[in-house]
Each structure stands twice: as C-alpha cells, then as structure tokens.
Design an enzyme around this catalytic site. Structure first.
Site, PDB file in Angstrom:
ATOM      1  N   HIS A 116     -18.742  15.770  34.244  1.00  0.00           N
ATOM      2  CA  HIS A 116     -17.579  16.447  33.631  1.00  0.00           C
ATOM      3  C   HIS A 116     -16.323  15.917  34.324  1.00  0.00           C
ATOM      4  O   HIS A 116     -16.008  16.322  35.439  1.00  0.00           O
ATOM      5  CB  HIS A 116     -17.666  17.961  33.819  1.00  0.00           C
ATOM      6  N   GLU A 131     -24.284  15.653  31.422  1.00  0.00           N
ATOM      7  CA  GLU A 131     -23.330  16.498  30.672  1.00  0.00           C
ATOM      8  C   GLU A 131     -21.971  15.800  30.548  1.00  0.00           C
ATOM      9  O   GLU A 131     -20.923  16.415  30.763  1.00  0.00           O
ATOM     10  CB  GLU A 131     -23.132  17.843  31.397  1.00  0.00           C
TER      11      GLU A 131
END
Ligand code: 9MR
Length: 396
Positions: A257, A288
């Site tokens: 992220h 992610e």
C-alpha cells in the site's frame, strides 16, 4: 497426438482460459499487448491477482466488474468475506456462504485463491472483543477460541486455498506509541506474541498443503537495519526466529500500500528485500498493491495536466514492485487491492485530505498508465534479466 504435444496444447488452452483469449497458433501469433495481466504473468509462472469485493461481483448493474475479475486475473483474494467478523459473526456459527461463492467463481475461472485472513486485530466480531474487554473471556479461553477458529476455517477451505495470510499486521509502526517497534494489537495484548507461532502450527495441522504467510505493510524495503525502527528488519527477525523454532511458515506477504506523496522505493531496493527473505528459504508475494495520491478538491482524473504526474508516479510504483517480483524466482504472486477506482477502499478511508486514484483502472474501467506499465513489465522482462543483443548489420 503425441503426449508432449498434447500437454503443450493443454497448457496453452489452460492459460487462454484464464484470460478468455483464443490460443496462439503459428499462423496467428498472439499480440501480447492484447493479453490479460493474468495470462502475461503465467509466462513467468507469476500469478497476478486482485482483491474481490463480493457486493460488486454480484451487482447486476455492474457487469464490467465481474467480467474484468474473471478475464484479467489468475488469482483472487476476498477483500472482506474471509475475515472473522464475516465468517463467525456469532460464536460457533459460521457464515461461509460469501467466501464459498468466491471459491466457486475462482474455480470456474481457473484462478488460484489467496486466503485472507486468519488472525488480525481488525474486523473482529463484537462477541469476541466485548467478551475479552468485559472479562467474561479469559486468556485460556481466548487461546481456545483462536485455535478453534483457525482450525474450523482452514479445514473448511482445505485444498482450495493456495496461500493463507495466517497472521496479518502484527508489528507496530514508528509513528505508534511507543515508537520502538513492538508486537501490537488485540492478540499480542491478550495472548502475548506467542500467538503467532501457535497460529501457524494450527493452520498447518488443518491443511498440510496450503502455503502459510505472514502479511504486513511497510515492509517493501529495508531501512536502517535496526529492528527498533526498521519494520522490514523486525519482520525479517521474526521470520528467522519462527524458522529457528521450526514453526511452519512458508512466506512473507508484502502488502504494497503505497502513496505518491511519500518517498518511494526503487526496484533494486525492493528486489534486495525479496532476496533477503528468499535467503531464509521463504517465498514472497505482493499481496495488496495500490498506490494512492492526495486529491486536489474539484480536480477529477484526466481533468488537468496537474493530475498526470500523480498517475505517472502511481504507475512507477506499481512497476517498481512488479519488476522486483519478476527478478526473484521466489516471488510467487502479485495481487492488487482492487483494480478500479470505482471500488477501492482508499477514498472512504483517507478523507482528510481526500486521497484516491489508487488503482490500475479508472472509475469507468479504462486502463490507466499503471495497467499499461504492468503489462509492459510482464512483456519485456526476459530470463535472467539480460537478453542477447542482436548485432546490427550495416545496410547495403
Ligand atoms: O479493503 C478493506 C476494506 O474494505 C475494509 O473496510 C478494511 C477494514 O479494516 O480492510 C481493508 O483491507 C485491508 C486488508 O484486509 C489488510 N491490509 C490493509 C487493507 C486496507 O485497509
């Protein structure tokens, strides 16, 4: 048909099924820019995944979402429906329906599944947190509850999950209090850090074949090397200690992220981190990935030249992580945390100042330059980094 010919045909068909494209033949070579991320990744044995929002997947008014998940990716992760509050909303009563739907969807589309997440301090059901906070659930009972949850969930999905995020985000950040890095959150607070080793052992007992990952953010590259303030080093030391204690951990998930407003990494720094984890005998994965930007009020994507540098910086960060992953044979998958700005956790989460533009497609599913740069990376990276040059002959 000879066996090896039959196998080769089967592999092309299987790869084509992921992307929904026709297989290449000698007379009709495939234009790689027309292939999906998933299909291009399979050239490297690398799985390209996305987090899936089950409400969007089921929305008949948004068919593009479902179509894109099925054609563009070779792996999926449940964005929310495998979390504790969804799976066990009432003590002992499990709600596997939405997660089972995703598994069936993945099977139909020839996709692998990353299981997310067994142990985390967020999205826990109220019966659990309230019980612990008011003292009706004591330490021994809490440990039993955790073991039961892991065992029940992992057994339910046995054989269907490729990689499990067993423990998620167990380590603090330098901006937490105290700033010296430490084990944070509900589980460490109530059980002590030993819950991490327990969780891996219980998960392994319930599914001997799934790959078991520790997953965290802000571990894309090493910093000072001091585990008091370098989170990557802290996680590295944790993994090393677990392996020393013969805990069955198989991999490190680096979430990815990122934000364009921060100091960003370069490919070599990230590749070096992956290599260090591989040096312990562990697989790695980006789990992610998204790269957000601070929004200017009133400015929409594509409105002005001002926003282009942000799209470019976002693309560059997607590429840095992907190139690093491609450069390490132990980096098994690269998952984006949503693929369209229409369905992204970012705008709802970062509101002051507002942030967005974090994914690889805009709100109308139009590919952004991040998508094209990822494709270019997958197309142009060759074995082992250096391809023989073609000598230039002087023209006559
Ligand atoms: O994307 C998820 C969002 O829909 C949820 O509201 C949020 C709740 O905590 O969790 C988000 O996913 C997180 C993931 O499970 C773990 N790493 C950070 C992700 C973004 O917050």
């Amino acid at each position: 048909m000879k066996l090896n010919r039959w196998l080769a045909t089967g592999m092309v068909v299987a790869a084509a099924a992921v992307a929904g494209a026709a297989p290449a033949t000698a007379s009709h070579p495939v234009d790689p820019t027309q292939q999906s991320l998933g299909q291009l990744g399979l050239r490297h044995d690398l799985y390209i995944g996305t987090a899936v929002d089950m409400a969007a997947l089921a929305d008949p008014a948004d068919p593009q979402y479902r179509a894109t998940v099925s054609t563009e990716f070779s792996s999926v992760t449940a964005e929310n429906v495998m979390k504790w509050e969804t799976l066990e909303p009432t003590r002992g009563t499990y709600n596997f329906g939405p997660a089972d739907e995703l598994i069936a969807f993945a099977k139909r589309n020839n996709q692998k599944v990353r299981g997310h997440v067994l142990v985390w301090q967020n999205q826990l059901p109220a019966w659990l947190t309230t019980g612990v906070n008011n003292g009706t659930i004591g330490k021994d009972e809490l440990r039993d509850i955790l073991r039961n949850h892991i065992t029940t969930v992992v057994k339910h999905f046995k054989g269907k999950i490729w990689q499990w995020d067993v423990v998620n985000e167990a380590v603090s950040d330098p901006w937490d209090s105290p700033p010296t890095l430490h084990y944070k959150g509900f589980w460490a607070q109530h059980l002590g850090p030993g819950y991490i080793a327990d969780a891996f052992r219980w998960a392994r007992a319930a599914d001997p074949k799934a790959l078991l990952f520790y997953n965290d953010y802000n571990i894309e590259a090493f910093g000072s090397g001091d585990p008091a303030n370098d989170k990557t080093q802290f996680v590295y030391d944790l993994a090393k200690a677990l392996l020393r204690d013969r805990v069955p951990i198989d991999g490190i998930g680096s979430q990815g992220h990122l934000g364009t407003q921060y100091g960003n990494y370069d490919t070599l720094q990230v590749a070096a981190a992956l290599k260090k984890f591989a040096g312990l005998g562990l697989a790695t994965a980006f789990t992610e990935v998204d790269v957000r930007s601070v929004m200017t009020p009133g400015v929409q994507a594509g409105d002005s030249g001002e926003i282009n540098p942000r799209l470019q910086a976002s693309a560059a960060n997607y590429s840095v992580l992907l190139q690093a992953c491609l450069a390490d044979r132990h980096c098994l998958s690269y998952t984006v945390w949503g693929f369209t700005d229409k369905h992204s956790w970012v705008p709802g989460w970062f509101t002051n100042p507002p942030e967005g533009l974090a994914t690889i497609m805009d709100e109308n599913y139009q590919p952004k330059r991040a998508y094209n740069l990822m494709k270019a990376d997958l197309i142009h990276s060759g074995p082992p980094y250096v391809l023989p040059r073609v000598p230039q002959k002087p023209r006559r």
